[in-house]
Write a protein that holds these residues in place. Structure first.
Motif, PDB file in Angstrom:
ATOM      1  N   ALA A   5      13.509  -4.183  -4.067  1.00 39.90           N
ATOM      2  CA  ALA A   5      13.569  -3.867  -2.638  1.00 39.90           C
ATOM      3  C   ALA A   5      13.125  -2.426  -2.421  1.00 39.90           C
ATOM      4  O   ALA A   5      13.284  -1.564  -3.300  1.00 39.90           O
ATOM      5  CB  ALA A   5      14.997  -4.045  -2.119  1.00 39.90           C
ATOM      6  N   VAL A   6      12.553  -2.177  -1.262  1.00 43.08           N
ATOM      7  CA  VAL A   6      12.134  -0.825  -0.891  1.00 43.08           C
ATOM      8  C   VAL A   6      13.312  -0.117  -0.231  1.00 43.08           C
ATOM      9  O   VAL A   6      13.953  -0.652   0.668  1.00 43.08           O
ATOM     10  CB  VAL A   6      10.935  -0.864   0.068  1.00 43.08           C
ATOM     11  CG1 VAL A   6      10.628   0.533   0.600  1.00 43.08           C
ATOM     12  CG2 VAL A   6       9.712  -1.427  -0.635  1.00 43.08           C
ATOM     13  N   THR A   7      13.571   1.069  -0.689  1.00 43.47           N
ATOM     14  CA  THR A   7      14.648   1.880  -0.115  1.00 43.47           C
ATOM     15  C   THR A   7      14.123   3.277   0.177  1.00 43.47           C
ATOM     16  O   THR A   7      13.048   3.668  -0.297  1.00 43.47           O
ATOM     17  CB  THR A   7      15.840   1.993  -1.079  1.00 43.47           C
ATOM     18  OG1 THR A   7      15.411   2.638  -2.293  1.00 43.47           O
ATOM     19  CG2 THR A   7      16.408   0.617  -1.414  1.00 43.47           C
ATOM     20  N   ILE A   8      14.861   4.006   0.968  1.00 47.97           N
ATOM     21  CA  ILE A   8      14.548   5.408   1.259  1.00 47.97           C
ATOM     22  C   ILE A   8      15.655   6.259   0.676  1.00 47.97           C
ATOM     23  O   ILE A   8      16.825   6.109   1.026  1.00 47.97           O
ATOM     24  CB  ILE A   8      14.417   5.673   2.767  1.00 47.97           C
ATOM     25  CG1 ILE A   8      13.354   4.758   3.386  1.00 47.97           C
ATOM     26  CG2 ILE A   8      14.081   7.138   3.014  1.00 47.97           C
ATOM     27  CD1 ILE A   8      11.962   4.977   2.846  1.00 47.97           C
ATOM     28  N   SER A   9      15.296   7.147  -0.248  1.00 50.63           N
ATOM     29  CA  SER A   9      16.279   8.007  -0.888  1.00 50.63           C
ATOM     30  C   SER A   9      15.820   9.451  -0.754  1.00 50.63           C
ATOM     31  O   SER A   9      14.720   9.798  -1.207  1.00 50.63           O
ATOM     32  CB  SER A   9      16.421   7.626  -2.372  1.00 50.63           C
ATOM     33  OG  SER A   9      17.311   8.501  -3.038  1.00 50.63           O
ATOM     34  N   HIS A  10      16.661  10.275  -0.116  1.00 51.84           N
ATOM     35  CA  HIS A  10      16.335  11.682   0.093  1.00 51.84           C
ATOM     36  C   HIS A  10      14.986  11.848   0.785  1.00 51.84           C
ATOM     37  O   HIS A  10      14.191  12.736   0.455  1.00 51.84           O
ATOM     38  CB  HIS A  10      16.343  12.446  -1.232  1.00 51.84           C
ATOM     39  CG  HIS A  10      17.631  12.340  -1.998  1.00 51.84           C
ATOM     40  ND1 HIS A  10      18.817  12.904  -1.551  1.00 51.84           N
ATOM     41  CD2 HIS A  10      17.917  11.694  -3.167  1.00 51.84           C
ATOM     42  CE1 HIS A  10      19.775  12.646  -2.417  1.00 51.84           C
ATOM     43  NE2 HIS A  10      19.260  11.906  -3.411  1.00 51.84           N
ATOM     44  N   GLY A  11      14.743  10.960   1.736  1.00 53.49           N
ATOM     45  CA  GLY A  11      13.532  11.049   2.523  1.00 53.49           C
ATOM     46  C   GLY A  11      12.285  10.551   1.831  1.00 53.49           C
ATOM     47  O   GLY A  11      11.180  10.722   2.350  1.00 53.49           O
ATOM     48  N   LYS A  12      12.458   9.906   0.675  1.00 47.00           N
ATOM     49  CA  LYS A  12      11.311   9.409  -0.065  1.00 47.00           C
ATOM     50  C   LYS A  12      11.442   7.914  -0.311  1.00 47.00           C
ATOM     51  O   LYS A  12      12.543   7.400  -0.510  1.00 47.00           O
ATOM     52  CB  LYS A  12      11.168  10.137  -1.407  1.00 47.00           C
ATOM     53  CG  LYS A  12      10.835  11.616  -1.282  1.00 47.00           C
ATOM     54  CD  LYS A  12      10.637  12.238  -2.651  1.00 47.00           C
ATOM     55  CE  LYS A  12      10.258  13.708  -2.536  1.00 47.00           C
ATOM     56  NZ  LYS A  12      10.050  14.331  -3.878  1.00 47.00           N
ATOM     57  N   LEU A  13      10.294   7.233  -0.300  1.00 48.00           N
ATOM     58  CA  LEU A  13      10.281   5.798  -0.570  1.00 48.00           C
ATOM     59  C   LEU A  13      10.570   5.544  -2.030  1.00 48.00           C
ATOM     60  O   LEU A  13      10.105   6.266  -2.925  1.00 48.00           O
ATOM     61  CB  LEU A  13       8.913   5.228  -0.193  1.00 48.00           C
ATOM     62  CG  LEU A  13       8.694   3.730  -0.356  1.00 48.00           C
ATOM     63  CD1 LEU A  13       7.706   3.232   0.691  1.00 48.00           C
ATOM     64  CD2 LEU A  13       8.146   3.398  -1.761  1.00 48.00           C
ATOM     65  N   GLU A  34       0.826  -1.204   0.000  1.00 53.50           N
ATOM     66  CA  GLU A  34       0.000   0.000   0.000  1.00 53.50           C
ATOM     67  C   GLU A  34       0.862   1.256   0.000  1.00 53.50           C
ATOM     68  O   GLU A  34       0.555   2.237  -0.692  1.00 53.50           O
ATOM     69  CB  GLU A  34      -0.925   0.008   1.216  1.00 53.50           C
ATOM     70  CG  GLU A  34      -1.846   1.212   1.259  1.00 53.50           C
ATOM     71  CD  GLU A  34      -2.791   1.195   2.440  1.00 53.50           C
ATOM     72  OE1 GLU A  34      -3.637   2.105   2.521  1.00 53.50           O
ATOM     73  OE2 GLU A  34      -2.691   0.276   3.283  1.00 53.50           O
ATOM     74  N   ALA A  35       1.954   1.241   0.750  1.00 57.45           N
ATOM     75  CA  ALA A  35       2.852   2.398   0.792  1.00 57.45           C
ATOM     76  C   ALA A  35       3.463   2.667  -0.578  1.00 57.45           C
ATOM     77  O   ALA A  35       3.583   3.827  -1.012  1.00 57.45           O
ATOM     78  CB  ALA A  35       3.952   2.168   1.825  1.00 57.45           C
TER      79      ALA A  35
END
Length: 396
Positions: free
Chosen positions: A382-390, A319-320
């Protein structure tokens, strides 16, 4: 802005004229007023159209037609069925269903401005007035929206309201087309609008029992009785043009299916059946029960594989990702996937089953995010966080 003078109802000549103009312009704006209260199906009470016309004020010709006048709507129905003509409506489903039934016509190439608004950043269920304000800076009055459209004569207030309701419809369509084209979303919106082409308010009496509350709790024999009684109720309501609940309330119907009464006297023990029901319909109900008792029992449908406790985090993760892609595309999230879709996708991935046939994995939705979430659940992303964004990236 509202019409300076009160619009009038038009006749067959005007129907032919607006049909001709619609073919020349390749589009037609249309809306209806109808009444559902106290009827089996909604009654078409007024039809208002907007069509491009260089000789009309502001380049738009507005016409109102009264179905009670027994007009010849065949030219207009032919326009609705023509795949070369775009039919512009707002919140189209019920209007399309009513016109298809009343005029026995197909309705093709619907452009639903409410659906389109969800692809243009305005929200998935934006009302017509709010959308006009947001997209065009226009306002419309709603003073007559809940008046008696089945009463005659129609008032000046009703006629003005009806005309105003389509006055800016084509202009709104232009604005949405421009915005969607600029963002590369017009084809997606048009694909979603195709679902409106087949909208219907026809109901199959033989499957009416499936909509009963708690019908899933009935045993196979009771389900067969419920099918026969519900089918009788549906046909009776249609013949008498009354809501099905006035023929026989849902709770009473379910209880009848459970108890299977064999005489009108036994019906007296069931709550929700008043004297009128028993006098007018008691014998017919008992006969429907008997048909159900003689029919083959109806087994419950096999339940879909259920979820497990560990599915919840995966559903939240999917969902995210979908919400992120919807925000990036300026789409209403509600257009992309339902909770039921996500549950089926996650359960199938956990079990190693083929991908389920859900909307989130087909058409424009697959292009937007469906393929991405399928690969995520397969372990290839894979889910990552880049510059504060998913973000979702290929797995290493």
């Amino acid at each position: 802005m509202p019409h300076a003078s009160v619009p009038t109802l038009s006749g067959d000549d005007e129907i032919a004229r607006v049909a001709e103009l619609a073919r020349a312009a390749g589009r037609l704006g249309i809306d209806t007023e109808f009444m559902s209260e106290g009827r089996y199906r909604a009654l078409l009470c007024l039809v208002q159209v907007a069509v491009d016309d260089a000789d009309a004020p502001n380049g738009v010709r507005i016409a109102l037609f009264d179905p009670f006048d027994k007009l010849d709507f065949a030219p207009l129905a032919a326009v609705l069925a023509d795949p070369e003509i775009e039919i512009v409506l707002h919140a189209a489903r019920q209007d399309v269903a009513i016109m298809r039934r009343a005029w026995r016509t197909d309705v093709r190439e619907v452009f639903d401005t409410q659906v389109a608004a969800g692809f243009a950043g305005y929200g998935a269920q934006t009302g017509y007035g709010n959308l006009l304000g947001a997209a065009l800076g226009q306002r419309v009055g709603k003073t007559a929206s809940y008046t008696r459209w089945d009463a005659r004569p129609l008032t000046e207030e009703q006629l003005s309201y009806a005309a105003e309701d389509v006055l800016h419809l084509l202009q709104l369509s232009d604005a949405l087309h421009d915005k969607l084209s600029a963002h590369g979303r017009l084809q997606w919106a048009q694909e979603e609008c195709r679902r409106m082409d087949e909208a219907t308010d026809e109901r199959d009496p033989e499957t009416a029992y499936e909509r009963l509350p708690r019908s899933g709790q009935l045993d196979p024999r009771a389900r067969a009785v419920a099918r026969e009684v519900a089918a009788w109720r549906e046909r009776t309501a249609q013949q008498e043009d009354k809501p099905v609940g006035t023929i026989l309330p849902d709770p009473a119907l379910v209880e009848i299916a459970k108890r299977k009464p064999s005489s009108p006297r036994e019906l007296e023990q069931i709550r929700g059946l008043h004297g009128g029901h028993l006098r007018r319909r008691g014998q017919a109900i008992v006969e429907a029960v008997e048909r159900g008792r003689a029919a083959e029992p109806i087994a419950r449908e096999a339940r879909r594989p259920g979820g497990e406790q560990g599915d919840a985090p995966l559903i939240a993760l999917v969902e995210a990702v979908i919400r992120t892609r919807a925000i990036e595309a300026e789409l209403a999230y509600e257009l992309v996937a339902s909770r039921a879709d996500l549950e089926q996708i996650v359960i199938a991935a956990r079990r190693g089953d083929p991908q389920p046939s859900v909307r989130a994995l087909s058409g424009w939705r697959r292009e937007l995010v469906g393929e991405e979430i399928a690969e995520l659940l397969a372990g290839r992303r894979a889910v990552t966080i880049s510059h504060g964004k998913l973000d979702v990236t290929p797995s290493v």
